[in-house]
Each structure stands twice: as C-alpha cells, then as structure tokens.
Design a protein around this motif. Structure first.
Motif, short mmCIF file in Angstrom:
data_model
loop_
_atom_site.label_atom_id
_atom_site.label_comp_id
_atom_site.label_asym_id
_atom_site.label_seq_id
_atom_site.Cartn_x
_atom_site.Cartn_y
_atom_site.Cartn_z
N SER A 191 -1.33 0.67 12.89
CA SER A 191 -0.79 0.25 11.94
C SER A 191 -0.49 0.26 10.60
O SER A 191 0.29 0.57 9.82
N GLU A 192 -1.09 1.77 10.37
CA GLU A 192 -0.59 2.83 9.74
C GLU A 192 0.84 2.93 10.47
O GLU A 192 1.88 3.68 9.47
N GLY A 193 0.92 3.33 11.80
CA GLY A 193 1.99 4.22 11.98
C GLY A 193 3.58 2.99 11.69
O GLY A 193 4.13 3.75 11.59
N ARG A 194 2.95 1.89 11.95
CA ARG A 194 3.61 0.30 11.47
C ARG A 194 4.08 0.43 10.11
O ARG A 194 4.83 -0.72 9.80
N GLU A 195 3.33 1.13 9.33
CA GLU A 195 3.47 1.33 7.70
C GLU A 195 2.68 -0.73 7.67
O GLU A 195 4.01 -1.48 6.25
N GLU A 196 2.40 -1.01 7.78
CA GLU A 196 1.27 -2.12 8.00
C GLU A 196 -0.15 -2.30 7.62
O GLU A 196 -0.74 -3.48 8.03
N GLN A 197 -0.96 -0.87 7.45
CA GLN A 197 -2.07 -1.51 6.91
C GLN A 197 -2.51 -1.54 5.54
O GLN A 197 -2.23 -0.58 4.34
N LEU A 198 -3.36 -2.46 4.87
CA LEU A 198 -3.13 -2.55 3.70
C LEU A 198 -4.76 -3.00 3.73
O LEU A 198 -4.89 -1.09 2.64
N LEU A 199 -5.30 -2.34 4.23
CA LEU A 199 -6.77 -1.87 4.02
C LEU A 199 -7.33 -1.05 4.48
O LEU A 199 -6.01 -0.48 5.53
N ARG A 200 -8.33 -0.12 4.45
CA ARG A 200 -9.14 0.65 5.06
C ARG A 200 -9.65 0.69 5.83
O ARG A 200 -10.78 1.49 6.37
N THR A 201 -8.90 -0.56 7.35
CA THR A 201 -9.24 0.20 8.43
C THR A 201 -9.82 0.98 9.48
O THR A 201 -9.23 2.43 9.02
N VAL A 247 4.33 0.20 -0.18
CA VAL A 247 3.39 0.38 -1.41
C VAL A 247 2.43 0.70 -1.18
O VAL A 247 1.52 2.23 -1.37
N MET A 248 1.31 0.50 -0.39
CA MET A 248 0.03 0.97 0.51
C MET A 248 0.14 1.99 0.98
O MET A 248 -0.67 2.48 0.87
N THR A 249 1.34 1.88 2.01
CA THR A 249 1.92 2.82 3.23
C THR A 249 1.75 4.16 2.18
O THR A 249 1.51 4.98 2.66
N GLU A 250 2.38 4.24 0.96
CA GLU A 250 3.24 5.66 0.47
C GLU A 250 1.72 6.15 -0.03
O GLU A 250 2.13 6.89 -0.15
N ILE A 251 0.67 5.09 -0.74
CA ILE A 251 -0.52 5.46 -1.42
C ILE A 251 -1.35 6.64 0.20
O ILE A 251 -2.10 7.35 0.08
N ASN A 252 -1.22 5.89 1.22
CA ASN A 252 -2.17 6.65 2.23
C ASN A 252 -1.45 7.51 2.91
O ASN A 252 -2.39 8.58 2.93
N ASP A 253 0.02 7.38 2.53
CA ASP A 253 0.70 8.69 2.99
C ASP A 253 0.35 10.12 2.14
O ASP A 253 0.22 11.03 2.72
N VAL A 254 0.20 9.37 0.87
CA VAL A 254 0.14 10.72 0.46
C VAL A 254 -1.56 11.13 0.33
O VAL A 254 -1.39 12.53 -0.10
N ILE A 255 -2.11 9.88 0.79
CA ILE A 255 -3.76 11.38 1.08
C ILE A 255 -3.56 11.68 2.34
O ILE A 255 -4.01 13.38 1.90
N ILE A 256 -2.45 11.31 2.87
CA ILE A 256 -2.66 12.84 4.12
C ILE A 256 -2.00 13.71 4.00
O ILE A 256 -2.67 15.13 3.62
N ARG A 257 -0.92 13.80 3.25
CA ARG A 257 -0.49 14.90 2.55
C ARG A 257 -1.53 15.45 2.01
O ARG A 257 -1.74 16.71 2.07
N GLN A 258 -2.23 14.92 0.69
CA GLN A 258 -3.21 15.70 -0.22
C GLN A 258 -3.93 16.30 0.95
O GLN A 258 -4.78 17.60 1.15
N ALA A 259 -4.80 15.50 2.03
CA ALA A 259 -5.35 15.71 2.88
C ALA A 259 -5.28 17.03 3.68
O ALA A 259 -5.71 18.42 3.93
N LEU A 260 -3.72 17.23 3.99
CA LEU A 260 -3.11 18.49 4.99
C LEU A 260 -3.40 19.99 3.83
O LEU A 260 -3.79 20.62 4.79
N GLN A 261 -3.48 19.35 2.90
CA GLN A 261 -3.19 20.77 2.19
C GLN A 261 -4.05 21.62 1.24
O GLN A 261 -4.42 22.83 2.39
#
Length: 648
Positions: A380-390, A341-355
């Motif tokens: 960790s984000e590549g592994r889909e394991e980044q929960l906090l905004r480290t 879930v947290m990975t999907e949220i982070n990914d959407v932020i990245i996609r919007q940032a790209l836009q």
C-alpha cells in the motif's frame, strides 16, 4: 528549440506537478522557453544568500543537494531527484536563496523563466496552491506528487465545492495583528525604520490623514530601495515605500487571504474595513503569522520532519499527521489528495531514517558511502495509499559490485535496512507479519538478484510466487538512485513479454476473492476466529480492486503507474468502451479507503475489520454500492484471459 526537443521537454514536464496542471498550449509555451543546462559534478548552481535568478529549476537527470551553511557547518536540507522543482524563491517573493545547490552527480536541469510562468501563477489557482506549502514554510524545494489535484468526491455527503486543493487543517482564521504600525508619507525613512525597530516588526503602513493606506515599507524595502541604492534616510518614507498597496477585508476567508499573498508574492497583506485602499486600515498579516497559525498543515509537518533527526520528535510529528488525516477524512477532502499528502509525510520519515542509519554506519563502512542503492516501498505504501500506520512492506536494491566488495555490501545494506526499520517501528508503524521488510536479508539484494527473483516468479508462477507478486509488483523508489528501480522495471516487462501466459495466472489469482456480498445480498463476514462476524474490508473489497487494476495495467505494458486511482484513470484512456466502469471502480476504491481509515482512527487499529451491524443504513448502502464494480471487472477479466478454458 526544435519541435522535437520542445515536445520531449513538454512530455517530461507534464509528468510532474505543477506542470501536470497546465493545458496543452500553456505546457508548450513553457517548454519553448526552457533553457537546458548541463552541470558537472562539483558545480554550484546558486549559493545561499545570492539574489534569486530570473529562473526556477526542475531536475531532469542526476542528483543535486540543497545545503545550508550554519554554525554546525554544512547541512544537507534536501536531496533533489528527477522531477523535483527547486529555486522557487525566484518565483515566490524574489528573496535571496536560503540554501546552496551542489551538483553531486553530472546533472541535466531545465531552467524555466519566471516571466513566462508568472501569468500562469496568477491565473491558475491549482498552480498557485501547489507552491503554497513551500512558500509558507520557507522551503526552496517543492516536492513532487503532493497532489494530483483531483476534485473532491462526495460519496459520504452531498458536499459542494472543490476541496481537492485544501492544504490546511484546524484552520478557521489566521492570527491577524490589529496593532498596525502607521506613519504619514512625510515621515522620514530613518524615523519609520526606528519605529519598526522599537516595535520589533518588519513593516510599517503609510497612511493618509483618514487612515487610508497609501503604501507599505518593509525590511526588504529598506535593504533594496534605501541601503543598496545609497538613498538618504532623511528622505520621506513615500520615496521608498511599496505602492499601491494590495488590501483585503479582515472577514475574508483564510484561503482567500493566503492565496492573495501567494498570487502577488506578498510577505505582508494589509487589511482594511471594506477591503479596499479607500477605507481605514484595521489589521495586517505576515507570511510568518500564516506559517505559525497553520497548525497541522502538510507544510508545517513536512518542514518539521525535514529539520529533525530526533526519532522522538519524528514520532510526535507523525502522531500529529494522524490528527490532520482525521480532519481531511471528515471534511470530504479528495482521497487522492489525502493519500498523496500522507505518502509524502511517510516518505520524508523514511528519508530521515536513512540519514540516521547512514550516519551511524559511515565510520564502519566508509567504502560503501558512494555505492548506488535504492530504498523501495511496496504494498500500500508503494501504491501511495497507506493512510494509517499499518504493517510496512519495504526492501533495498543496490548496484552489483565487484567480488571483493560483495561481502561488505551485504553487511552494510543489511544494517542500513535494520536501522531504517527500527526508526519506522519507533514512529508507530507496524512490522510486516510476513517479514517483507528491509531488515530481512532476503529482501536486501543487488540488482542482479532482484532480476532473478522476478524472472523466477514470472516464469514459475506458483501460488507463493503470485502472493509475492501482489506485494512486490507495486514497488516504488522512495530514496536513492531511482534509475536502479527503473532498470528492474524494464527487466520485469521484458520477462512478461516472453511469457504472456503469466498474466493468465495473475488473472486467476485476482479472481480468488469472490464478490463481497453473499447470495442474499448481505456482507460476507468471517466465520471464525477473533474477527468472527466482522467484514474484512481489505481482503474482500480493496484487494480485489488493487489486484484487478494491477493486472489490467500490466496487460497494457504501462510502466510507472502504481497507484490504484491512477491505474483506473489510465485504463479509462486505454479502454474508452469500459471507461465508465473503470471510473466507478476508482470512486469505489476511494470510498473503501476512506471508510477503512475512519474505522481505524476511531478504533485505534488498522481499520481492516468492520462490524456491519455498527453501520448506519446509508453507510451500508454506500458500501454495497462500492462492491458493484468488483463483480463486473471480474467478469471482464474472466472472459479476456479465458479463465474458464485456462482452468481445464
């Protein structure tokens, strides 16, 4: 369809949820019914406002945009890539399409008949709940990898039940409307419609003289059963209502009420005193009520992110995601689900940032608009394991271009990366101390340069190279042309095949951190600096497990599994003799992730350093138990890669 083709379709489908939740027979049944469609660039698969087709779709190859026609013109709402499921309104509610699907590149899709999938949807709660978030939010696309559905684990509490499919937070009860609009079956359609209009509601419940529900008339019924068929509005409402009506008790739990609506594709659920149609109506729930009451659910947060390019709003939504994260952690929800879930949220932020960044750069670099590229998350984000905004680790990979365009491409992608990193920083993510970010020109390169990087690291595994490998080997394509990342992956495995001794160096690097417990079975803590007497849970406990999982999966030439949980699961399949150890290692990693995240949320930091003295007796023992698989795995690696001999 021949058996060979059916098997290929099944192999593809089982890589992606909800098909990954199906048994072998169900999967083959679906694969046999699939219609394979080839679409050329510029084609329209379906248009906004069209009636839903008897199929929904999964993208096999190519790119499809889902766009909305609004007052501002045509707006892209979603970019579909390999494995994305779309057109699900045919499955959920059979409403007209909310968006138009435009084929951006020649594409291959699998069209899946709804009638084949309906039985599965009704009987398989994991599949039904997978579609739940998209249904409630009114979304057409259900993004992949939201949940792998693994059962919740209860290492912190002896909690019972399977919470792995929990998708709501801060949710004890839905907003139930007790003022239900009612009429008798003899009431005219026109009169019923006027009551609905006056009450500004989208439904009216048809009741008998006892107040028992006989049926329900909705806006949809008025459109499809009255206006579309030219039925006289003077007819009694009983001729147009939906019946029999499905009912539930007001006291039923939120999940049960919501799942009932999903399984039966209801937009309204009638509540009665005893839950049957043989008792008086006492309330009604609409899907709109559910959407508004879901609070910090993934559906609401992701929907909000996908519909804004305002950085301030994105930051607010990401802050709310942290509240949801705390709820999940404290309620023992499966860590694999939480991480997804947290990975999907982070990914959407990245996609919007790209836009945002692409929109800003388009006037200056029009020739770069169609250049193929891929945004990579690593670590960790590549592994889909980044929960906090480290700290973030990311990069950009783009296609090799003719000499005359290389200079422009270098400028464009450098500025694109800088723009994305600026948005991520504004959303609360920390910068990488080692500057492994898409704002650093060293990590914004064409495919040929990336291949050279990895070839050099593999052929000349210096300590610095091995350090980079531990970050870069876990890359994951978040947006753009994933085929570029796949080509790089194939190159990497080819290079490893040429120099198998590289794995020995990688093994030696994986064993550089000793087990986290000292001679007297106490925590190995930092001896100096600002974190003196604190335990580094990242370097001394989590990193050894991620390094060992990566090494062992690489040694089996397994492609496409970056996540530590799934790496250990795959190793259980590949090495049955060590399956119990790998299973324990996966559970240990979940414990460590949960503990670090809770520590970080409590102290508003990365959660990396923990004071052992602040832990209770149970927590200390739990943490120590999580260390056990590390030393056993290190011993296996030491023997398997002959490290005693290798060090001589």
């Amino acid at each position: 369809m021949s058996n060979v083709i059916v098997n290929r379709v099944a192999e593809f489908l089982k890589r992606f949820p909800p098909f990954s939740f199906l048994g072998k027979e169900e999967l083959i049944c679906v694969a046999q019914s699939v219609e394979i469609q080839y679409l050329e660039k510029g084609e329209i698969l379906f248009r906004q406002g069209e009636a839903a087709r008897p199929h929904f779709f999964i993208l096999k190859e190519g790119i499809i945009h889902l766009v909305e026609n609004s007052q501002n013109g045509e707006e892209i709402r979603e970019v579909c890539d390999e494995g994305d499921v779309f057109g699900v309104l045919a499955l959920l509610g059979k409403r007209p399409y909310l968006l138009t699907s435009k084929v951006i590149e020649n594409s291959l899709i699998y069209a899946i008949p709804v009638n084949v999938f309906e039985k599965i949807l009704e009987e398989n709660s994991r599949v039904a709940l997978f579609f739940a978030a998209g249904f409630a939010a009114g979304q057409v696309v259900v993004r992949q990898d939201l949940s792998q559905g693994q059962k919740a684990r209860s290492e912190f509490k002896n909690a019972s039940g399977d919470h792995s499919l929990l998708i709501f937070s801060d949710q004890s009860e839905v907003n139930i409307s007790e003022k239900v609009l009612r009429c008798s079956p003899a009431t005219s359609i026109q009169s019923a419609a006027k009551q609905m209009a006056d009450g500004q509601v989208s439904s009216i419940v048809v009741c008998d003289e006892k107040g028992f529900p006989l049926g329900i008339l909705t806006d949809k019924d008025l459109r499809s059963r009255v206006i579309a068929l030219g039925i006289s509005p003077e007819n009694p409402v009983s001729t147009a209502m939906t019946c029999p009506v499905i009912t539930r008790k007001k006291q039923d739990g939120f999940s049960d009420l919501y799942l009932t609506m999903i399984r039966h594709r209801l937009h309204h659920l009638v509540l009665t005193e005893d839950g049957t149609e043989q008792s008086p109506v006492c309330g009604i729930i609409s899907d709109h009520d559910i959407f508004l009451s879901m609070g910090n659910s993934p559906a609401v947060l992701i929907h909000g992110l996908m519909n804004t390019l305002e950085i301030r709003e994105m930051r607010i939504i990401r802050d709310r995601a942290e509240q949801m994260l705390q709820y999940y952690l404290e309620n023992e929800v499966s860590m694999e689900f939480v991480a997804s879930v947290m990975t999907e949220i982070n990914d959407v932020i990245i996609r919007q940032a790209l836009q945002i960044s692409k929109k800003q750069l388009k006037p200056e670099y029009p020739e770069m608009v169609n250049t193929r590229f891929c945004f990579l998350s690593m670590g960790s984000e590549g592994r889909e394991e980044q929960l906090l905004r480290t700290d973030m680790d990311n990069a950009i990979l783009y296609e090799d271009l003719p000499n005359e365009l290389r200079g422009k491409a270098t400028e464009y992608f450098q500025k694109l990366g800088e723009g994305v990193v600026e948005v991520l920083l504004a959303c609360g993510f920390d910068p990488c101390p080692g500057k492994i970010m898409a704002s650093n020109p060293e990590w914004v390169k064409p495919l040929s340069d990336w291949k050279n990087y990895f070839s050099d690291w593999i052929l000349h595994p210096s300590p610095e190279a091995l350090m980079k490998v531990s970050i870069f080997f876990d890359y994951r394509a978040v947006s753009g042309r994933k085929a570029l990342a796949e080509e790089l992956t194939q190159h990497i495995y080819g290079e490893i095949g040429k120099k198998q001794v590289f794995l020995n160096f990688l093994a030696q690097n994986a064993l550089k951190n000793p087990p986290p417990l000292g001679f007297f079975k106490d925590f190995v803590v930092e001896k100096s600096g600002e974190n003196r007497d604190q335990f580094d849970i990242k370097s001394r406990a989590m990193l050894p497990l991620t390094d060992l999982a990566r090494l062992l999966v690489l040694s089996h030439q397994v492609v496409g599994i970056n996540n530590t949980f799934r790496r250990f699961e795959k190793l259980c399949e590949l090495e049955p003799a060590n399956a119990e150890l790998f299973s324990q290692a996966g559970k240990a990693y979940e414990i460590l992730m949960r503990m670090r995240a809770l520590e970080g949320l409590q102290n508003r930091n990365s959660g990396r350093y923990i004071n052992p003295k602040s832990l209770g007796k149970l927590q200390r023992q739990l943490l120590k138990n999580a260390f056990t698989p590390i030393s056993e795995l290190q011993e296996i690696v030491n023997i398997r890669f002959q490290l005693d001999y290798f060090r001589r």
